[in-house]
Every structure is written in structure tokens, then in C-alpha cells.
Design a protein around this motif. Structure first.
Motif, PDB file in Angstrom:
ATOM      1  N   UNK A  61      -9.668 -99.692  -8.104  1.00 13.07           N
ATOM      2  CA  UNK A  61     -10.370-100.313  -7.159  1.00 13.07           C
ATOM      3  C   UNK A  61      -9.512-100.627  -5.814  1.00 13.07           C
ATOM      4  N   UNK A  62      -8.283-100.896  -6.074  1.00 16.65           N
ATOM      5  CA  UNK A  62      -7.256-100.957  -5.005  1.00 16.65           C
ATOM      6  C   UNK A  62      -7.080 -99.750  -4.064  1.00 16.65           C
ATOM      7  N   UNK A  63      -7.010 -98.514  -4.865  1.00 15.22           N
ATOM      8  CA  UNK A  63      -7.007 -97.307  -4.351  1.00 15.22           C
ATOM      9  C   UNK A  63      -8.383 -97.058  -3.314  1.00 15.22           C
ATOM     10  N   UNK A  64      -9.482 -97.475  -3.965  1.00 16.93           N
ATOM     11  CA  UNK A  64     -10.762 -97.231  -3.177  1.00 16.93           C
ATOM     12  C   UNK A  64     -10.863 -98.059  -2.104  1.00 16.93           C
ATOM     13  N   UNK A  65     -10.070 -99.249  -2.295  1.00 18.43           N
ATOM     14  CA  UNK A  65     -10.227-100.276  -0.804  1.00 18.43           C
ATOM     15  C   UNK A  65      -9.313 -99.906   0.067  1.00 18.43           C
ATOM     16  N   UNK A  66      -8.086 -99.380  -0.261  1.00 13.22           N
ATOM     17  CA  UNK A  66      -7.358 -98.909   0.667  1.00 13.22           C
ATOM     18  C   UNK A  66      -7.841 -97.684   1.608  1.00 13.22           C
ATOM     19  N   UNK A  67      -8.430 -96.546   0.801  1.00 11.11           N
ATOM     20  CA  UNK A  67      -9.171 -95.700   1.486  1.00 11.11           C
ATOM     21  C   UNK A  67     -10.410 -96.077   2.395  1.00 11.11           C
ATOM     22  N   UNK A  68     -11.038 -97.131   1.979  1.00 15.60           N
ATOM     23  CA  UNK A  68     -12.090 -97.633   2.768  1.00 15.60           C
ATOM     24  C   UNK A  68     -11.551 -98.271   3.964  1.00 15.60           C
ATOM     25  N   UNK A  90      -3.601-100.931   4.623  1.00 13.31           N
ATOM     26  CA  UNK A  90      -4.428-100.210   3.881  1.00 13.31           C
ATOM     27  C   UNK A  90      -3.412 -99.241   2.933  1.00 13.31           C
ATOM     28  N   UNK A  91      -2.170 -98.924   3.514  1.00 10.55           N
ATOM     29  CA  UNK A  91      -1.293 -98.081   2.827  1.00 10.55           C
ATOM     30  C   UNK A  91      -0.711 -98.817   1.587  1.00 10.55           C
ATOM     31  N   UNK A  92      -0.436-100.239   1.604  1.00  2.00           N
ATOM     32  CA  UNK A  92      -0.103-101.220   0.720  1.00  2.00           C
ATOM     33  C   UNK A  92      -1.111-101.283  -0.572  1.00  2.00           C
ATOM     34  N   UNK A  93      -2.352-101.259   0.080  1.00  2.76           N
ATOM     35  CA  UNK A  93      -3.549-101.158  -0.965  1.00  2.76           C
ATOM     36  C   UNK A  93      -3.589-100.218  -2.066  1.00  2.76           C
ATOM     37  N   UNK A  94      -3.439 -98.958  -1.249  1.00  3.70           N
ATOM     38  CA  UNK A  94      -3.221 -97.584  -2.045  1.00  3.70           C
ATOM     39  C   UNK A  94      -1.891 -97.336  -2.893  1.00  3.70           C
ATOM     40  N   UNK A  95      -0.828 -98.039  -2.408  1.00  4.47           N
ATOM     41  CA  UNK A  95       0.403 -97.937  -3.071  1.00  4.47           C
ATOM     42  C   UNK A  95       0.494 -98.943  -4.300  1.00  4.47           C
ATOM     43  N   UNK A 155      -0.440 -99.442 -10.265  1.00  3.99           N
ATOM     44  CA  UNK A 155      -1.177-100.078 -11.525  1.00  3.99           C
ATOM     45  C   UNK A 155      -1.796 -98.978 -12.305  1.00  3.99           C
ATOM     46  N   UNK A 156      -2.235 -97.922 -11.691  1.00  5.95           N
ATOM     47  CA  UNK A 156      -2.999 -97.050 -12.366  1.00  5.95           C
ATOM     48  C   UNK A 156      -2.260 -96.113 -13.129  1.00  5.95           C
ATOM     49  N   UNK A 157      -1.179 -95.279 -12.413  1.00 12.00           N
ATOM     50  CA  UNK A 157      -0.941 -94.416 -13.082  1.00 12.00           C
ATOM     51  C   UNK A 157       0.090 -94.521 -14.435  1.00 12.00           C
ATOM     52  N   UNK A 158       1.152 -95.373 -14.191  1.00 11.92           N
ATOM     53  CA  UNK A 158       1.884 -95.417 -15.413  1.00 11.92           C
ATOM     54  C   UNK A 158       1.127 -95.964 -16.705  1.00 11.92           C
ATOM     55  N   UNK A 159      -0.169 -96.858 -16.377  1.00  6.57           N
ATOM     56  CA  UNK A 159      -1.022 -97.450 -17.502  1.00  6.57           C
ATOM     57  C   UNK A 159      -1.560 -96.309 -18.308  1.00  6.57           C
TER      58      UNK A 159
END
Length: 78
Positions: A19-26, A45-50, A55-59
């Protein structure tokens, strides 16, 4: 913490990250407010993606490891 609770927690982290990645892209592509903020908007926007990627990749990797271990344990029982 049981495995089931841990898996639910990891799935929530993955969902939050996506969701944070999609928010950053939006924000980066479609929000006029972020464009008006110039450099600060790009940083937001870059911090949202970062944070979403953090959160998503290591999990995902840890969740895959747990599932592989569970499957290996089940195959040993048979």
C-alpha cells in the motif's frame, strides 16, 4: 508468538508495504499537491516507496522461508 500469529503479522506487513509503494507511485505521478511542493514532494513520495519496500521485501523472504521449513517438516513426517 505462535507461527500462525507470526504469519498474520508478516502478511499485514506485506500488505502495508504494498500500500505504501502504491501510495508513493500515486503521489509521484498523479498528485498536483506533491508537484507543487517541488523537492519536498519528491522526497515524500520517495519515502513512501522506500518504507513500502522495507516492509514488503524482507517479510516476503522470511515468510517464504517459514513456508519451506513447514513443508520440509511435513515431508519428513511422511
Amino acid at each position: 508468538m505462535t507461527d500462525e500469529k507470526l504469519m498474520v503479522c508478516l502478511k499485514v506487513c506485506i500488505f502495508t508495504g504494498i500500500c505504501l509503494i502504491l501510495l508513493g507511485v500515486y503521489l509521484h505521478n498523479f498528485s498536483d499537491v506533491i508537484e507543487a511542493m517541488a523537492v519536498n514532494g519528491i522526497i515524500i513520495s520517495a519515502m513512501c516507496v522506500a518504507f513500502g519496500m522495507i516492509l514488503s521485501l524482507p517479510t516476503k523472504m522470511y515468510l517464504t522461508f517459514l513456508l519451506v521449513m513447514r513443508e520440509a517438516e511435513a515431508s519428513r513426517r511422511l
